[in-house]
Design an enzyme around this catalytic site. Structure first.
Site, short mmCIF file in Angstrom:
data_model
loop_
_atom_site.label_atom_id
_atom_site.label_comp_id
_atom_site.label_asym_id
_atom_site.label_seq_id
_atom_site.Cartn_x
_atom_site.Cartn_y
_atom_site.Cartn_z
N THR A 71 -23.79 -7.60 -45.07
CA THR A 71 -22.75 -7.73 -46.09
C THR A 71 -23.19 -6.98 -47.35
O THR A 71 -24.32 -7.16 -47.81
CB THR A 71 -22.53 -9.22 -46.43
OG1 THR A 71 -22.25 -9.92 -45.22
CG2 THR A 71 -21.38 -9.40 -47.42
N GLN B 111 9.20 -35.19 -41.17
CA GLN B 111 8.07 -36.14 -41.21
C GLN B 111 6.79 -35.50 -40.69
O GLN B 111 5.71 -35.73 -41.21
CB GLN B 111 8.40 -37.39 -40.40
CG GLN B 111 7.35 -38.48 -40.60
CD GLN B 111 7.59 -39.67 -39.71
OE1 GLN B 111 7.81 -39.53 -38.51
NE2 GLN B 111 7.57 -40.85 -40.30
N GLU C 9 -23.64 -23.72 -33.54
CA GLU C 9 -24.59 -24.20 -32.51
C GLU C 9 -26.00 -24.28 -33.10
O GLU C 9 -26.74 -25.23 -32.81
CB GLU C 9 -24.56 -23.26 -31.29
CG GLU C 9 -23.25 -23.27 -30.51
CD GLU C 9 -22.08 -22.61 -31.25
OE1 GLU C 9 -22.31 -21.67 -32.04
OE2 GLU C 9 -20.94 -23.04 -31.05
N GLU D 158 -27.77 -20.73 -48.87
CA GLU D 158 -26.76 -19.88 -48.22
C GLU D 158 -25.75 -20.77 -47.48
O GLU D 158 -24.53 -20.56 -47.55
CB GLU D 158 -27.44 -18.92 -47.24
CG GLU D 158 -26.45 -18.06 -46.48
CD GLU D 158 -27.10 -16.97 -45.61
OE1 GLU D 158 -28.32 -16.78 -45.71
OE2 GLU D 158 -26.36 -16.33 -44.84
C1 LIG Z 1 -18.98 -10.75 -41.38
C2 LIG Z 1 -20.43 -10.99 -41.15
C3 LIG Z 1 -21.32 -10.85 -42.21
C4 LIG Z 1 -22.70 -11.04 -42.01
N1 LIG Z 1 -23.57 -10.82 -43.06
C5 LIG Z 1 -24.90 -10.81 -42.80
C6 LIG Z 1 -25.83 -10.40 -43.82
O1 LIG Z 1 -25.45 -10.08 -44.96
N2 LIG Z 1 -27.16 -10.34 -43.49
C7 LIG Z 1 -27.62 -10.67 -42.26
O2 LIG Z 1 -28.82 -10.60 -42.04
N3 LIG Z 1 -26.77 -11.07 -41.28
C8 LIG Z 1 -25.43 -11.14 -41.52
N4 LIG Z 1 -24.54 -11.52 -40.52
C9 LIG Z 1 -25.08 -11.87 -39.21
C10 LIG Z 1 -24.91 -13.33 -38.82
O3 LIG Z 1 -25.77 -14.16 -39.56
C11 LIG Z 1 -25.13 -13.42 -37.31
O4 LIG Z 1 -23.98 -12.80 -36.70
C12 LIG Z 1 -25.29 -14.84 -36.81
O5 LIG Z 1 -26.50 -15.39 -37.26
C13 LIG Z 1 -25.23 -14.93 -35.27
O6 LIG Z 1 -26.10 -14.01 -34.70
P1 LIG Z 1 -25.54 -13.02 -33.51
O7 LIG Z 1 -24.30 -12.42 -34.02
O8 LIG Z 1 -26.62 -12.14 -33.10
O9 LIG Z 1 -25.15 -14.01 -32.35
P2 LIG Z 1 -26.14 -14.57 -31.13
O10 LIG Z 1 -27.39 -15.02 -31.79
O11 LIG Z 1 -26.21 -13.47 -30.14
O12 LIG Z 1 -25.30 -15.74 -30.62
C14 LIG Z 1 -24.29 -15.65 -29.58
C15 LIG Z 1 -23.85 -17.06 -29.22
O13 LIG Z 1 -24.96 -17.79 -28.70
C16 LIG Z 1 -25.06 -19.02 -29.38
N5 LIG Z 1 -26.45 -19.46 -29.48
C17 LIG Z 1 -27.49 -18.81 -30.06
N6 LIG Z 1 -28.61 -19.54 -29.96
C18 LIG Z 1 -28.28 -20.68 -29.32
C19 LIG Z 1 -29.00 -21.83 -28.90
N7 LIG Z 1 -30.30 -21.96 -29.18
N8 LIG Z 1 -28.34 -22.81 -28.25
C20 LIG Z 1 -27.01 -22.69 -28.01
N9 LIG Z 1 -26.27 -21.62 -28.36
C21 LIG Z 1 -26.90 -20.63 -29.00
C22 LIG Z 1 -24.52 -18.74 -30.78
O14 LIG Z 1 -24.15 -19.94 -31.44
C23 LIG Z 1 -23.33 -17.87 -30.41
O15 LIG Z 1 -22.24 -18.67 -30.06
C24 LIG Z 1 -23.17 -11.39 -40.72
C25 LIG Z 1 -22.28 -11.55 -39.67
C26 LIG Z 1 -20.92 -11.33 -39.85
C27 LIG Z 1 -19.99 -11.46 -38.69
#
Ligand SMILES: Cc1cc2nc3c(=O)[nH]c(=O)nc-3n(C[C@H](O)[C@H](O)[C@H](O)COP(=O)(O)OP(=O)(O)OC[C@H]3O[C@@H](n4cnc5c(N)ncnc54)[C@H](O)[C@@H]3O)c2cc1C
Length: 385
Positions: free
Chosen positions: A161, A285, A373, A248
């Protein structure tokens, strides 16, 4: 419910901010929305207004107020108007505590005045293409040079971001391999100058919501980061993330609450105005019950965030508290906003209506800053499960 969390000073700030949003944001918002970014010059206006300097210590050009409540007021007013300040949401709410908590006096002198004025915009880069929830698995590396003057940074980050507009990015990178009994060991934080050779901004990502926020991919190819830009101690980065993630998550909870409160207001106004079958939609309603149920949820969220704000200002908000707050508020807000959109009928699906943008903007609250999660995992661990 009457709120007790804010003082007359907060309310005076709210009035000033509301007028500023009306005159400086609302008229330009459609253009920013279409361009997918807020122009960088706008951040200088926020700096001038004092928005960025509220919590910056006075000796570095800020107001030196040690309270997160002003950030909450900003979030509430943005939600109320159905707009945002783009990628700058992370500049203060996320990045500032890392600098006030970890930077040396010399570093604060270099970075904080620009942060307060908006001349130096900050972002934070934790997530990588292969690693989001499991941050300890990050692959970006920073290797100390033979002469000890700089680190050589290599790797890639995504979803950052403010990544397009940022002048400095707090980058998390591996400076040592993980230990057998501690995967989190070996991560360090660097405040990287985005003009350094080898630092590149990749795609600005095309999102379904938060369209004024510049969310970007970043890559680092042999970027020479001066040792003076290491933040805190080498290899202790993961514990620093742990200390700062509760704020955060609180800020995301406040944002979700603000959006839900705005959704109820938008839905009430819309249903009172829209006439079908010779009556206003609000007179059915079902509409009254839906709005009442949503209002009750918003009241519950408000009580939670107010308690969170008090605890955070008293330095008592634990990681598990923040996870509970984020989980509850973001899930409840999704439900409220969905119901409020339903009350708009087809118009709720059209971006011209603020409820449609809120619906899309809100969705990410359950994902970023740690997914729902991951919040459940933190809470379960705290319960001894
Ligand atoms: C619009 C936007 C802005 C963002 N801004 C920033 C930023 O400024 N800086 C930054 O560093 N990041 C940023 N992010 C990243 C964000 O923090 C990550 O997308 C988020 O932490 C999830 O990681 P991932 O996308 O890799 O999903 P994954 O980690 O690949 O997760 C995929 C799925 O698996 C599930 N999962 C993961 N681990 C487990 C577990 N142990 N048990 C059960 N389920 C699990 C998750 O809940 C999810 O449903 C941003 C993301 C978005 C979309």
């Amino acid at each position: 419910m009457r709120r007790t969390v804010y003082t007359a000073d907060h309310e005076a700030f709210r009035e000033t901010l509301r007028a500023f949003i009306e005159s400086e944001v609302v008229p330009h918002y459609d253009e920013w929305y279409a361009n997918g970014i807020v122009p960088k010059e706008f951040y200088l206006k926020l700096g001038e207004l004092g928005v960025f300097g509220i919590e910056v210590p006075e000796e570095y050009g800020g107001a030196g107020i040690e309270s997160f409540k002003y950030q909450a007021v900003i979030s509430e007013e943005l939600g109320r108007a159905g707009v945002s300040f783009g990628g700058s949401s992370v500049h203060i709410a996320l990045c500032l505590p890392y600098l006030t908590g970890l930077a040396t006096d010399e570093q604060k002198q270099r970075w904080l005045p620009g942060m307060a004025s908006g001349e130096t915009m900050f972002a934070i880069a934790m997530t990588e293409p292969g690693t989001g929830s499991d941050l300890a698995g990050m692959k970006t590396t920073a290797k100390l040079s033979a002469d000890g003057t700089h680190y050589v940074l290599n790797g890639a980050k995504t979803f950052i971001t403010g990544g397009v507009n940022a002048d400095r990015v707090i980058v998390c990178a591996r400076t040592a391999p993980p230990k057998d009994d501690d995967r989190r060991y070996g991560i360090s934080l660097f405040v990287v100058d985005t003009t350094l050779p080898g630092y590149a901004v990749g795609r600005k990502l095309d999102k379904i919501g938060l369209r004024t926020s510049d969310t970007a991919e970043l890559s680092f190819t042999d970027v020479q980061v001066p040792v003076e830009d290491l933040l805190g101690e080498e290899n202790k980065g993961f514990s620093y993330l742990g200390q700062n993630l509760p704020q955060e998550r609180l800020s995301i909870a406040v944002g979700a609450y603000s959006q839900a409160a705005a959704a109820v207001r938008f839905a009430q106004a819309y249903t009172e105005d829209r006439t079908i079958f010779g009556k206003t939609v609000a007179s059915f309603q079902n509409s009254k019950f839906e709005l009442a149920a949503c209002k009750a949820k918003v009241d519950a969220m408000e009580s939670c965030v107010d308690r969170g704000l008090e605890l955070h200002d008293a330095h008592e908000l634990t990681a598990a508290d923040a996870a509970s707050l984020k989980l509850f508020c973001t899930e409840a807000a999704s439900d409220v906003i969905d119901r409020c959109l339903q009350l708009h009928g087809g118009y709720g699906y059209i971006n011209e209506y603020p409820i449609a943008r809120l619906y899309a903007d809100n969705r990410v609250n359950r994902i970023y800053g740690g997914t729902s999660e991951v919040m459940k995992s933190i809470i379960a661990k705290d319960m001894g499960l």
